[in-house]
Design a protein around this motif. Sequence first.
Motif, mmCIF file in Angstrom:
data_model
loop_
_atom_site.group_PDB
_atom_site.id
_atom_site.type_symbol
_atom_site.label_atom_id
_atom_site.label_comp_id
_atom_site.label_asym_id
_atom_site.label_seq_id
_atom_site.Cartn_x
_atom_site.Cartn_y
_atom_site.Cartn_z
ATOM 1 N N GLU A 44 41.441 50.232 40.694
ATOM 2 C CA GLU A 44 40.954 48.908 41.075
ATOM 3 C C GLU A 44 39.486 48.931 41.475
ATOM 4 O OE1 GLU A 44 43.638 47.083 43.837
ATOM 5 O OE2 GLU A 44 45.262 46.982 42.359
ATOM 6 N N ARG A 76 49.953 45.861 38.915
ATOM 7 C CA ARG A 76 49.370 46.189 40.223
ATOM 8 C C ARG A 76 50.252 47.115 41.035
ATOM 9 N NH1 ARG A 76 46.299 42.827 44.396
ATOM 10 N NH2 ARG A 76 45.384 44.894 44.697
ATOM 11 N N CYS A 94 46.297 44.115 37.321
ATOM 12 C CA CYS A 94 44.887 44.472 37.526
ATOM 13 C C CYS A 94 44.201 44.377 36.168
ATOM 14 C CB CYS A 94 44.784 45.885 38.082
ATOM 15 S SG CYS A 94 43.079 46.505 38.205
#
Length: 247
Positions: free
Chosen positions: A165, A156, A134
């Motif tokens: 996120e 992630r 991310c």
Amino acid sequence: MSAAAKYQEIAATLRGQIDRGELSVGDQLPTEQALQERFDASRTTVRQALKELRDAGLVQMRHGVGVFVAPPKVVRRLDSRERLSRARRDANKAAFLAEADAQGFTPSSSVKVWFEPAQDFAEFFGIEENDELCVRDRVMRADGEPVMLAVSRLPREITRGTALEDVETGPGGVLARLEEQGLEITGHEEIVSARMPDANERQIFGLGGGPVLVVRRRTWSGDRVVEVNDMVMPGESYELRYAWDAV
């Protein structure tokens, strides 16, 4: 006297007037013509001197109007032990917000979030190159002026389905959200370097020249790196401060 020595003389004289308060914030500098006559210099030499002052953040050039003494743009970056402390996070004044609170500027930021393969960052996180990260890409502003670019990367497997996120992570920021997942923040490492800005950085910061400061911070939970944050700051606008106990 050579042209190089002449423009340095002009720049040093004007810088001295600014430092002594003879020219205050908002004051207009003498015109190019007046400076040419005062220093017996060419227009090119005068413009080079003014460019040096602009690159140092001391003056602003307004096309068709003139050159004016610029307001101070320096952001003093608090010691990382303070700006990243749990107490600051609990008060929702971590990192950049802590500096704003201490120095009285209005902070703001724009955030973009996307996902990408780990590739060159895989070794940092101990994951495979094709595993996803991310990416949180931020432009930080002080009183509306961009003063820092920050790009954070997190695995992630940690961020999926969480506020990490989202554009807005909530009170306390990224570190607070990590700790909510049971990832106690146990350490940070910052590596500081300097380089010349790329075209994008020059445009965002409005730089004519001069270096940028680059800080790479790695954050650990135990023996695991949970975030890599790459920060870029214009050298003319930032001061870094570090402190430690004597041993």
